[in-house]
Design an enzyme around this catalytic site. Structure first.
Site, PDB file in Angstrom:
ATOM      1  N   ASP A 152      17.096 -21.576 -12.896  1.00 22.97           N
ATOM      2  CA  ASP A 152      16.741 -22.868 -12.317  1.00 22.97           C
ATOM      3  C   ASP A 152      17.323 -23.951 -13.231  1.00 22.97           C
ATOM      4  O   ASP A 152      17.870 -23.668 -14.298  1.00 22.97           O
ATOM      5  CB  ASP A 152      15.211 -23.003 -12.159  1.00 22.97           C
ATOM      6  CG  ASP A 152      14.861 -24.047 -11.099  1.00 22.97           C
ATOM      7  OD1 ASP A 152      15.719 -24.888 -10.769  1.00 22.97           O
ATOM      8  OD2 ASP A 152      13.727 -24.036 -10.593  1.00 22.97           O
TER       9      ASP A 152
HETATM   10  C1  BGC Z   1      14.038 -26.734  -8.630  1.00 25.08           C
HETATM   11  C2  BGC Z   1      14.783 -25.725  -7.799  1.00 25.08           C
HETATM   12  C3  BGC Z   1      16.055 -26.304  -7.277  1.00 25.08           C
HETATM   13  C4  BGC Z   1      16.880 -26.831  -8.442  1.00 25.08           C
HETATM   14  C5  BGC Z   1      18.226 -27.396  -8.029  1.00 25.08           C
HETATM   15  C6  BGC Z   1      14.919 -27.436  -9.650  1.00 25.08           C
HETATM   16  O1  BGC Z   1      14.272 -28.523 -10.209  1.00 25.08           O
HETATM   17  O2  BGC Z   1      12.959 -26.086  -9.268  1.00 25.08           O
HETATM   18  O3  BGC Z   1      13.976 -25.286  -6.736  1.00 25.08           O
HETATM   19  O4  BGC Z   1      16.762 -25.355  -6.546  1.00 25.08           O
HETATM   20  O5  BGC Z   1      16.134 -27.840  -9.106  1.00 25.08           O
HETATM   21  O6  BGC Z   1      18.105 -28.542  -7.302  1.00 25.08           O
END
Ligand code: BGC
Length: 755
Positions: free
Chosen positions: A265
């Protein structure tokens, strides 16, 4: 490209070029702006370095995607195309109801359709990989991201997860065709169970609980062919997922045979330093890589440190090659070596975006996702000869998409008022009643929580506020009306990432509005907008009819008015229990049997597993939802009440018995009922859940029509994760229920003999 050509390409890359394939940069870096919240343009990264990146995150549109791709490929020594990834959670421009609401449809075909339309729109804009579906099981309404999940049940989440992966990718295991995108499931694993419901907090789960409840939906989506997996932010039992070798290698790869790409993530490698498990970014890179992370999302760590780590002998080049090959294979599966722009196309975008078919599908999804909690006095459907006051901040609002719909635009959405305006045969009046507040209204005293402030004495008297003009206008309209429909709830910014709440009530100004309106009119229908189950005690006390509308998306107004007027019927069922109060959280219907269950007859709490001040049961249970129709379900009948079977993980064929019940529409209104099958293993080597959903069927019935809902019961449906961490099937007595929700008492028993 053939496998041989891919190998040749890999062989021609330098160490540094390989490490770049495993690094993802935020797209704003390429656009020289910083539109992603919290992202500063990193000027230390050169144009050349950006061109070498294997992927980037966020898509602006077809033109921008094509420009970035061309510019970077021209500069890349091997002209390798980049992957464009983005969050496509419940639609792209045509926003469907939030995933929790899609869970309420219990309709996998609708969920597949949602992602098919999202894939069509997003691929035309230049997306190759959607960071979706989110398959985190959720039991705690305090957590802000419950709206991104399909709910509290592993089986429902698995069925919906599979459908969403199919919707994104299509059915071809070897190629992602035109109009489809790769699916990156997330957040592996168990991000949905943070302690106290607080965002990014540690998850403390036994291996048994993890395997029994939390892992099945991810696994199902992987079996369905999902191309990528995203690791979660938080620690599980102290280990951050981005550094969790047991999760990312032992379970995901060795046990489940996942061959796709694992990405972290956002900046999760960097966060290993904050977690205190790595001293610096270099050690963090080593930890993450060894744990099984292929792509570093936006920590900007891998491209810097992997080459060094290989040179120092801490990582072998063969290991690096395995990860790079996975990325190259994904690019190949998407056809990027032949056509690096894939579907990114201005004309295509204009044709598919918000096209009538997509809007119609979204509208239908809204009507399927609404859950009728009660309808005393049949206030719904609305009647043409009534004067109806539509009141509340959600009457005019077009902000009907969740916080995770980056491309959702209020201007595309249809508000309740606009939809009502199309219904000239009804007599509506309108009032907002109070302003719509956003998340910051929830902060203590309207500012950051300050413990010091909360400890200070304060003798100022709490003066009840005088009704303001908006409230007075609303009361006036309510007084003149036969029926009031109140459209209230959480603003979209009150749920989503980093929006955990310790108090799950409605915003205070809207509760005030409800109280004021209830003083002048008792015929209130309250339609609740929310990204999570809320404390609805006061709403239920002051409203005769209550509807859950969730965050319904672009076609929200239409879909809601379709159902309120009876053009469509209610069919939604709760995908998460609605607790009586926040004190019950986390709560789910499939809890384990205790040694001191509460006496269901005497309902006495003393020395029982119970609260003394609150019932054990939620206000509304999982699977619950009413309809304009009424249904009768016959006693459960079994093809046999004694069976013999063993558990074999490869066996998907054997049917031990068939359980069925006759379902009848006993009303004058055509309708759909989701008939649910629950099973309990009454005696096992471990305490088992008091019941578990093992099947469901949406049954459509005309007035008076009867149909049989049948469920084949297989050994796998009776199996569970035993004390050794492996699935087992134990002989004994089982109870089986068929009914309309998780509290049904329509049951019978059968016996399973071992061999
Ligand atoms: C979130 C994810 C997301 C990623 C990219 C993160 O803050 O937890 O779910 O896919 O950002 O945008």
């Amino acid at each position: 490209m053939t496998e041989k050509q891919l190998k040749e390409l890999l062989g021609s890359l330098s160490l540094t070029e390989k490490a770049f394939q495993l690094t993802q940069a935020p797209a704003p870096y390429y656009m020289k702006d910083a539109q992603i919240a919290g992202t500063e343009v990193n000027t230390e990264i050169s144009e050349r370095e950006l061109a070498l990146m294997g992927s980037n995150l966020y898509v602006y549109g077809p033109k921008e995607s094509r420009d970035i791709q061309k510019r970077c490929m021209d500069m890349h020594p091997h002209h390798i195309p980049m992957l464009f990834m983005m969050d496509v959670i419940h639609g792209y421009r045509t926003v469907f109801p939030t995933p929790l609401a899609m869970g309420a449809t219990f309709d996998p075909e609708r969920a597949e359709e949602m992602m098919r339309t999202a894939a069509a729109e997003s691929s035309a804009a230049g997306v190759d990989v959607a960071f979706s579906p989110m398959l985190d099981l959720v039991r705690d309404a305090r957590w802000g991201r419950v709206m991104e999940s399909t709910g509290e049940d592993p089986y429902l989440n698995s069925v919906m997860g599979r459908a969403m992966v199919r919707g994104f990718q299509g059915n071809d295991k070897n190629e992602i065709p035109t109009g489809r995108v790769s699916s990156c499931i997330k957040h592996f694993a168990a991000y949905g169970a943070p302690e106290g419901g607080r965002e990014y907090q540690n998850v403390e789960l036994s291996e048994h609980t993890l395997r029994e409840y939390y892992l099945p939906a991810y696994r199902a989506a992987i079996e369905e062919g999902a191309d990528m997996v995203m690791s979660s932010f938080q620690t599980i039992n102290g280990i951050p997922s981005a550094a969790n070798r047991w999760l990312l290698r032992d379970i995901l790869r060795d046990e489940w045979g996942f061959e796709g790409v694992v990405i972290t993530d956002w900046a999760a490698i960097e966060e290993l330093v904050n977690h205190g498990v790595a001293a610096d970014l270099k050690e963090a890179s080593l930890l993450a890589f060894k744990a099984g992370v292929d792509i570093d999302m936006c920590s900007m760590a891998y491209y810097r440190y992997l080459p060094e780590l290989v040179e120092e002998g801490k990582i072998s080049e063969e290991e690096l090659d395995v990860s790079v090959m996975r990325v190259l294979k994904l690019k190949n599966k998407l056809g990027l070596f032949e056509n690096p722009y894939k579907d990114a196309d201005e004309t295509r975008v204009n044709v598919v975006t918000l096209c009538p078919e997509h809007r119609a599908a979204a509208r239908k999804a809204v009507s399927e996702s609404l859950v009728l909690l009660k309808n005393e006095g049949n206030l719904l459907p609305l009647k043409k000869n009534h004067k109806i006051a539509l009141i509340g901040p959600y009457v005019e609002s077009r902000e009907l998409h969740s916080a995770w719909a980056p491309n959702g635009k209020a201007e595309d959405a249809v508000s309740v008022r606009e939809a009502a305006g199309e219904l000239s045969e009804y007599s509506f009046t309108y009032a907002s009643g109070c302003p719509m507040q956003t998340w910051d209204a929830l902060l203590v005293h309207g500012k950051e929580h300050s413990i010091e402030d909360l400890r200070k004495s304060d003798f100022s008297e709490h003066k009840p506020e005088m009704p303001d003009t908006l409230q007075v206008q609303a009361m006036q309209k309510a007084m003149e009306a036969d029926r009031v429909v109140l459209f209230i709830g959480e603003h979209r910014t009150m749920s989503g990432e980093a929006a955990s709440r310790a108090d799950i009530s409605l915003p205070e100004n809207q509760l005030d509005l409800l109280r004021a309106v209830a003083k002048v009119n008792r015929n209130i229908v309250t339609v609740v907008f929310c990204g999570r189950p809320l404390d609805l005690r006061e709403v239920c006390r002051l409203s005769r009819t209550v509807v859950m509308a969730w965050l319904p998306g672009t076609e929200g107004g239409h879909g809601i008015m379709d159902v309120l007027t009876g053009k469509e019927n209610f069919s939604g069922k709760l995908p998460m229990s609605i607790p009586v109060s926040v004190g019950q959280a986390p709560i789910s219907y499939n809890q384990l049997a205790t040694g001191r269950p509460k006496d269901p007859v005497r309902d006495v709490a003393l020395y029982r597993s119970a609260y003394i001040d609150t019932p054990n049961r939620p206000l509304f249970p999982f699977g619950y939802g009413r309809s304009y129709s009424s249904f009768a379900i016959s006693p459960v009948s079994l093809s046999t009440s004694e069976v013999t079977g063993v558990y074999d993980p490869c066996d998907r064929e054997t049917v031990l018995l068939t359980a069925s019940a006759e379902v009848e529409n006993t009303s004058a209104v055509p309708g759909v009922v989701t008939v649910q099958l629950y099973i309990r293993d009454n005696t096992a080597s471990l305490a088992r859940p008091v019941r578990e959903l093992r099947g469901f069927n949406r049954v459509e019935l005309q007035p008076g029509e009867k149909r049989t809902a049948s469920f084949d019961v297989t050994p796998s449906m009776l199996s569970f994760v035993g004390a050794e961490g492996k699935r087992v099937l134990e002989p004994g007595r089982f109870t089986i229920w068929i009914g309309e929700d998780s509290e049904t008492e329509n049951k019978t028993e059968f016996v399973l003999n071992g061999r």
